[in-house]
Design a protein around this motif. Structure first.
Motif, PDB file in Angstrom:
ATOM      1  N   SER A 193      71.526 -62.344  47.859  1.00  0.00           N
ATOM      2  CA  SER A 193      70.807 -63.531  47.289  1.00  0.00           C
ATOM      3  C   SER A 193      69.903 -63.945  48.291  1.00  0.00           C
ATOM      4  O   SER A 193      70.083 -63.685  49.377  1.00  0.00           O
ATOM      5  CB  SER A 193      71.995 -64.550  47.149  1.00  0.00           C
ATOM      6  OG  SER A 193      71.277 -65.573  46.387  1.00  0.00           O
ATOM      7  N   ALA A 194      69.012 -64.660  47.980  1.00  0.00           N
ATOM      8  CA  ALA A 194      67.696 -65.218  48.859  1.00  0.00           C
ATOM      9  C   ALA A 194      67.343 -66.467  48.262  1.00  0.00           C
ATOM     10  O   ALA A 194      66.870 -66.566  47.014  1.00  0.00           O
ATOM     11  CB  ALA A 194      66.735 -64.260  48.725  1.00  0.00           C
ATOM     12  N   GLY A 229      67.989 -66.419  54.216  1.00  0.00           N
ATOM     13  CA  GLY A 229      67.383 -67.732  53.949  1.00  0.00           C
ATOM     14  C   GLY A 229      67.791 -68.713  54.997  1.00  0.00           C
ATOM     15  O   GLY A 229      68.933 -68.418  55.582  1.00  0.00           O
ATOM     16  N   ASP A 230      67.161 -69.750  54.976  1.00  0.00           N
ATOM     17  CA  ASP A 230      67.365 -70.840  56.075  1.00  0.00           C
ATOM     18  C   ASP A 230      67.184 -72.237  56.016  1.00  0.00           C
ATOM     19  O   ASP A 230      66.298 -72.208  54.849  1.00  0.00           O
ATOM     20  CB  ASP A 230      66.964 -70.269  57.665  1.00  0.00           C
ATOM     21  CG  ASP A 230      67.775 -70.776  58.909  1.00  0.00           C
ATOM     22  OD1 ASP A 230      68.549 -71.657  58.525  1.00  0.00           O
ATOM     23  OD2 ASP A 230      67.399 -70.339  59.943  1.00  0.00           O
ATOM     24  N   GLY A 231      67.500 -72.931  56.409  1.00  0.00           N
ATOM     25  CA  GLY A 231      67.186 -74.557  56.102  1.00  0.00           C
ATOM     26  C   GLY A 231      68.287 -75.488  56.477  1.00  0.00           C
ATOM     27  O   GLY A 231      69.409 -75.215  57.181  1.00  0.00           O
ATOM     28  N   GLN A 254      66.653 -66.380  57.913  1.00  0.00           N
ATOM     29  CA  GLN A 254      65.549 -66.117  57.397  1.00  0.00           C
ATOM     30  C   GLN A 254      65.091 -64.763  57.788  1.00  0.00           C
ATOM     31  O   GLN A 254      65.023 -64.119  58.738  1.00  0.00           O
ATOM     32  CB  GLN A 254      64.340 -67.101  57.794  1.00  0.00           C
ATOM     33  CG  GLN A 254      63.087 -67.094  57.187  1.00  0.00           C
ATOM     34  CD  GLN A 254      61.957 -68.145  57.692  1.00  0.00           C
ATOM     35  OE1 GLN A 254      62.458 -69.201  57.777  1.00  0.00           O
ATOM     36  NE2 GLN A 254      60.669 -67.858  57.613  1.00  0.00           N
ATOM     37  N   VAL A 255      64.738 -64.022  56.536  1.00  0.00           N
ATOM     38  CA  VAL A 255      64.188 -62.586  56.628  1.00  0.00           C
ATOM     39  C   VAL A 255      62.738 -62.629  56.247  1.00  0.00           C
ATOM     40  O   VAL A 255      62.486 -63.139  55.163  1.00  0.00           O
ATOM     41  CB  VAL A 255      64.935 -61.796  55.647  1.00  0.00           C
ATOM     42  CG1 VAL A 255      64.407 -60.485  55.541  1.00  0.00           C
ATOM     43  CG2 VAL A 255      66.344 -61.605  55.841  1.00  0.00           C
ATOM     44  N   ASP A 268      73.498 -53.724  45.837  1.00  0.00           N
ATOM     45  CA  ASP A 268      74.005 -53.378  44.232  1.00  0.00           C
ATOM     46  C   ASP A 268      73.590 -54.189  43.340  1.00  0.00           C
ATOM     47  O   ASP A 268      73.325 -53.968  42.123  1.00  0.00           O
ATOM     48  CB  ASP A 268      75.287 -52.999  44.183  1.00  0.00           C
ATOM     49  CG  ASP A 268      75.814 -52.138  45.205  1.00  0.00           C
ATOM     50  OD1 ASP A 268      75.516 -50.688  44.921  1.00  0.00           O
ATOM     51  OD2 ASP A 268      76.482 -52.419  46.243  1.00  0.00           O
ATOM     52  N   ILE A 269      73.512 -55.329  43.702  1.00  0.00           N
ATOM     53  CA  ILE A 269      73.210 -56.701  42.526  1.00  0.00           C
ATOM     54  C   ILE A 269      72.407 -57.831  43.318  1.00  0.00           C
ATOM     55  O   ILE A 269      72.753 -57.816  44.479  1.00  0.00           O
ATOM     56  CB  ILE A 269      74.583 -57.201  42.203  1.00  0.00           C
ATOM     57  CG1 ILE A 269      75.331 -56.066  41.258  1.00  0.00           C
ATOM     58  CG2 ILE A 269      74.093 -58.447  41.262  1.00  0.00           C
ATOM     59  CD1 ILE A 269      76.479 -56.677  40.890  1.00  0.00           C
ATOM     60  N   PHE A 270      71.539 -58.275  42.509  1.00  0.00           N
ATOM     61  CA  PHE A 270      70.873 -59.585  43.116  1.00  0.00           C
ATOM     62  C   PHE A 270      71.370 -60.692  42.351  1.00  0.00           C
ATOM     63  O   PHE A 270      71.432 -60.678  41.168  1.00  0.00           O
ATOM     64  CB  PHE A 270      69.251 -59.368  42.865  1.00  0.00           C
ATOM     65  CG  PHE A 270      68.552 -60.744  43.510  1.00  0.00           C
ATOM     66  CD1 PHE A 270      68.411 -60.812  44.988  1.00  0.00           C
ATOM     67  CD2 PHE A 270      68.375 -61.583  42.654  1.00  0.00           C
ATOM     68  CE1 PHE A 270      67.798 -61.996  45.534  1.00  0.00           C
ATOM     69  CE2 PHE A 270      67.684 -62.856  43.384  1.00  0.00           C
ATOM     70  CZ  PHE A 270      67.424 -62.917  44.893  1.00  0.00           C
ATOM     71  N   ALA A 271      71.720 -61.738  42.833  1.00  0.00           N
ATOM     72  CA  ALA A 271      72.482 -63.075  42.235  1.00  0.00           C
ATOM     73  C   ALA A 271      71.565 -64.305  42.919  1.00  0.00           C
ATOM     74  O   ALA A 271      71.916 -64.348  44.075  1.00  0.00           O
ATOM     75  CB  ALA A 271      73.922 -63.312  42.223  1.00  0.00           C
ATOM     76  N   TYR A 272      70.984 -65.005  42.034  1.00  0.00           N
ATOM     77  CA  TYR A 272      70.798 -66.395  42.335  1.00  0.00           C
ATOM     78  C   TYR A 272      70.562 -67.218  41.235  1.00  0.00           C
ATOM     79  O   TYR A 272      69.834 -66.952  40.213  1.00  0.00           O
ATOM     80  CB  TYR A 272      69.321 -66.432  43.330  1.00  0.00           C
ATOM     81  CG  TYR A 272      68.786 -67.687  43.600  1.00  0.00           C
ATOM     82  CD1 TYR A 272      69.704 -68.618  44.359  1.00  0.00           C
ATOM     83  CD2 TYR A 272      67.796 -68.060  42.982  1.00  0.00           C
ATOM     84  CE1 TYR A 272      68.811 -69.832  44.854  1.00  0.00           C
ATOM     85  CE2 TYR A 272      67.327 -69.403  43.112  1.00  0.00           C
ATOM     86  CZ  TYR A 272      67.800 -70.108  43.999  1.00  0.00           C
ATOM     87  OH  TYR A 272      67.602 -71.460  44.367  1.00  0.00           O
ATOM     88  N   PRO A 273      71.618 -68.279  40.846  1.00  0.00           N
ATOM     89  CA  PRO A 273      71.640 -68.815  39.859  1.00  0.00           C
ATOM     90  C   PRO A 273      70.226 -69.598  39.374  1.00  0.00           C
ATOM     91  O   PRO A 273      69.972 -69.460  38.095  1.00  0.00           O
ATOM     92  CB  PRO A 273      72.550 -70.067  40.155  1.00  0.00           C
ATOM     93  CG  PRO A 273      73.293 -69.523  41.181  1.00  0.00           C
ATOM     94  CD  PRO A 273      72.371 -68.650  42.038  1.00  0.00           C
TER      95      PRO A 273
END
Length: 372
Positions: A193-194, A229-231, A254-255, A268-273
Motif C-alpha cells: 500500500s502507498a 508513506g509518511d506523515g 516515504q519512498v 503480489d497485490i496492491f491494496a489501498y481503500p
C-alpha cells in the motif's frame, strides 16, 4: 505557444507530494518539453481564499503584480490547473479578459451542492464564474465531465484522462529481488500500500486496511503488508498495526516516486481503500506493474480500476469485504495472474500520459490560434 500557467490550489513546486500535484507538474513539464514557453503566472495559493478576508488585500496586490508579469510575457493563452470551490481561480479569468487571450482550465470541477451552504457558496460562485468564462475546460474524471456539462457548452468541454508513463512502472525482476531481499520477504505473499499518512481520509483508509489485514496475518503467517508513506499519523498507525498484526506489517517510510516501481514489482497485490480518493495515481502505477488492486468502490478506484478484471472493489466501510478480497487474491494464483496481465494493458490503453497530453496540447494549439 507562450502559456501563462497557474495552479490556484497548490503551486506545482509545493514540497508536500500528492496525486494532484503530480498531475499538475506533469502537465506543465510536458508542455515545456514539447517546446512551448511557460510562465508560472503566480504562486499565490487560493485555497479557502473566499473564507479568509484577511488575505484579500494580499490577493489584490498579487493580482496587480501578476497582471504586470503576464503582460510582459505576452502569452498566447492562460492555462489554469485545477480550479474548484475550495480554490477558485480569481486571477486567470480577469487577467485573460484584460489581455484579450483565451482562458483555459485543465481539471475543472463543478458541483451544485456547494451553493447550499453559506460557507461554501462564495467559493462555488467564484469557481462557477471562471468556468462560465473559460474558452475551454478539460475534465479528467467522468463525474466532473457530467457535472460540467450542465453549465459548459459541449464545444468548450473535453473529457481527458490523467495518466502515467507506463515504461517507468513496468515490472522489474531485478527491482523485485532487491526489495524482497532487503525486507526479508522471500517466500512470503506481499500486499503493498502507498499513501501520505495524514490525519484525514488517508489515515482512515490505512486504518481500514490494517483492520482488514489483521485476520489474514493470524491465519497466514507468510503474508506481509508493506505500507509506503509518511506523515503525522504514522506513529499512531504503527502502534495500531503492531497491536493487530505484530511484525507482519512493515512501514517503509516515504519512498521516492522514481523508486516505487521496485516495490510494486516485489509485491503480489496492491491494496489501498481510497476513501474520498479523486483518482489515485498509485492505482495506475500498481496496475502497470502487474498488481491486482483491492480497494473500495469509491470514485477514485472506480475511475482507475476495471472491477473484476484488474482488481476487486467493495463497498466503502465494509472491512470484512476488504479482508475477503485480499484473501481471495492471495489464495487464487490463477485469478491473480489474469489480473496481472490485464492491468498493464488497461493502463496503456486509457492512461498513457504522453498520448493523453498530446491530445490536450493539440487542443491548446487550436484554441491559441483563435486568439481574439
Amino acid at each position: 505557444m507562450r502559456i501563462a500557467f497557474f495552479a490556484p490550489h497548490k503551486p506545482i513546486d509545493h514540497p508536500l507530494p500528492s496525486g494532484d500535484l503530480i498531475i499538475g507538474k506533469t502537465l506543465h513539464d510536458f508542455l515545456k518539453a514539447q517546446g512551448h514557453e511557460l510562465l508560472i503566472a503566480s504562486k499565490f495559493r487560493l485555497r479557502h481564499i473566499t473564507n479568509k478576508p484577511y488575505k484579500w488585500p494580499a490577493l489584490y496586490f498579487e493580482f496587480k503584480r501578476t497582471l504586470k508579469r503576464v503582460q510582459q510575457f505576452k502569452p498566447d493563452l492562460w492555462l489554469t490547473y485545477h480550479s474548484y470551490y475550495k480554490s477558485p481561480d480569481l486571477l486567470g479569468p480577469y487577467i485573460s479578459e484584460k489581455l484579450g487571450i483565451p482562458y483555459v482550465i485543465y481539471q475543472g470541477v463543478f458541483a451544485t451542492k456547494y451553493r447550499r451552504n453559506y460557507k461554501t457558496w462564495p467559493g462555488y460562485m467564484a469557481n462557477k464564474h471562471g468556468l462560465l468564462h473559460a474558452d475551454h475546460v478539460f475534465a479528467n474524471k467522468q463525474k466532473d465531465f457530467h457535472n460540467l456539462a450542465r453549465i459548459v457548452l459541449s464545444e468548450k468541454l473535453s473529457r481527458t484522462y490523467a495518466g502515467i508513463e507506463p515504461d517507468k512502472f513496468s515490472y522489474c525482476p531485478q527491482g523485485a529481488e532487491e526489495i524482497r531481499i532487503k525486507n526479508k520477504l522471500n517466500g512470503r505473499k506481499v500486499i503493498l500500500s502507498a499513501a501520505m499518512l495524514r490525519e484525514d481520509v488517508k489515515a482512515k483508509s490505512i486504518t481500514d486496511l490494517i483492520n482488514a489485514f489483521a485476520p489474514l496475518a493470524a491465519e497466514s503467517p507468510d503474508a506481509a503488508l508493506l505500507i509506503a508513506g509518511d506523515g503525522e499519523a504514522r506513529l499512531r498507525l504503527e502502534k495500531l498495526a503492531a497491536e493487530k498484526a505484530g511484525d507482519s506489517i512493515i512501514f517503509l517510510g516515504q519512498v521516492r516516486r522514481e523508486d516505487l516501481y521496485k516495490y510494486y514489482s516485489a509485491a503480489d497485490i496492491f491494496a489501498y481503500p481510497g476513501i474520498n480518493e479523486a483518482l489515485g495515481m498509485v492505482y495506475l502505477e500498481a496496475q502497470c506493474a502487474g498488481l491486482p488492486i483491492v480497494a473500495y468502490s469509491t470514485q477514485g478506484p472506480n475511475e482507475a480500476v476495471l472491477p473484476g478484471k484488474t482488481g476487486l472493489l467493495s463497498q466503502e466501510g465494509d472491512i470484512a469485504a476488504l479482508t475477503e478480497n485480499l484473501n481471495r487474491l492471495l489464495d487464487n494464483d490463477k485469478l491473480r495472474g489474469q489480473m496481472s496481465k490485464a492491468g498493464p494493458k488497461h493502463v496503456k490503453d486509457t492512461f498513457d500520459l504522453n498520448k493523453n497530453l498530446q491530445e490536450v496540447e493539440q487542443k491548446l494549439i487550436s484554441i491559441s490560434s483563435r486568439r481574439y
